[in-house]
Design a protein around this motif. Structure first.
Motif, PDB file in Angstrom:
ATOM      1  N   GLN A 205      45.418  42.617  33.535  1.00 37.76           N
ATOM      2  CA  GLN A 205      44.173  42.764  34.291  1.00 37.76           C
ATOM      3  C   GLN A 205      44.338  42.177  35.688  1.00 37.76           C
ATOM      4  O   GLN A 205      44.979  41.148  35.868  1.00 37.76           O
ATOM      5  N   LYS A 206      43.768  42.837  36.681  1.00 32.34           N
ATOM      6  CA  LYS A 206      43.780  42.287  38.036  1.00 32.34           C
ATOM      7  C   LYS A 206      42.794  41.132  38.085  1.00 32.34           C
ATOM      8  O   LYS A 206      41.690  41.235  37.563  1.00 32.34           O
ATOM      9  N   THR A 207      43.212  40.042  38.706  1.00 32.03           N
ATOM     10  CA  THR A 207      42.307  38.903  38.824  1.00 32.03           C
ATOM     11  C   THR A 207      41.543  39.022  40.132  1.00 32.03           C
ATOM     12  O   THR A 207      42.113  39.317  41.175  1.00 32.03           O
ATOM     13  N   LYS A 208      40.256  38.813  40.069  1.00 37.09           N
ATOM     14  CA  LYS A 208      39.421  38.840  41.266  1.00 37.09           C
ATOM     15  C   LYS A 208      39.452  37.453  41.891  1.00 37.09           C
ATOM     16  O   LYS A 208      39.214  36.462  41.226  1.00 37.09           O
ATOM     17  N   ARG A 209      39.783  37.407  43.184  1.00 36.31           N
ATOM     18  CA  ARG A 209      39.811  36.124  43.884  1.00 36.31           C
ATOM     19  C   ARG A 209      38.695  36.110  44.922  1.00 36.31           C
ATOM     20  O   ARG A 209      38.431  37.106  45.574  1.00 36.31           O
TER      21      ARG A 209
END
Length: 49
Positions: free
Chosen positions: A14-18
């Motif tokens: 999963q792409k991590t939201k920063r």
């Protein structure tokens, strides 16, 4: 299609939201490194060119 992905190593992580703060916290050391390289080049290399 999901079966094909499972055979070749699973699903993509999963792409991590920063947040902007986290992105800046990651960028500050890189910016400091670039400033240090610029100062070294300005003081030590350019006088000999």
């Amino acid at each position: 299609m999901a079966e094909h992905q499972a055979e070749e190593g699973g699903l993509r992580p999963q792409k991590t939201k920063r947040t902007w703060g986290e992105r800046m916290a990651l960028a500050i050391p890189l910016i400091n490194l670039l400033i240090a390289i610029h100062k070294i080049a300005e003081e030590w290399i350019l006088p000999f060119v």
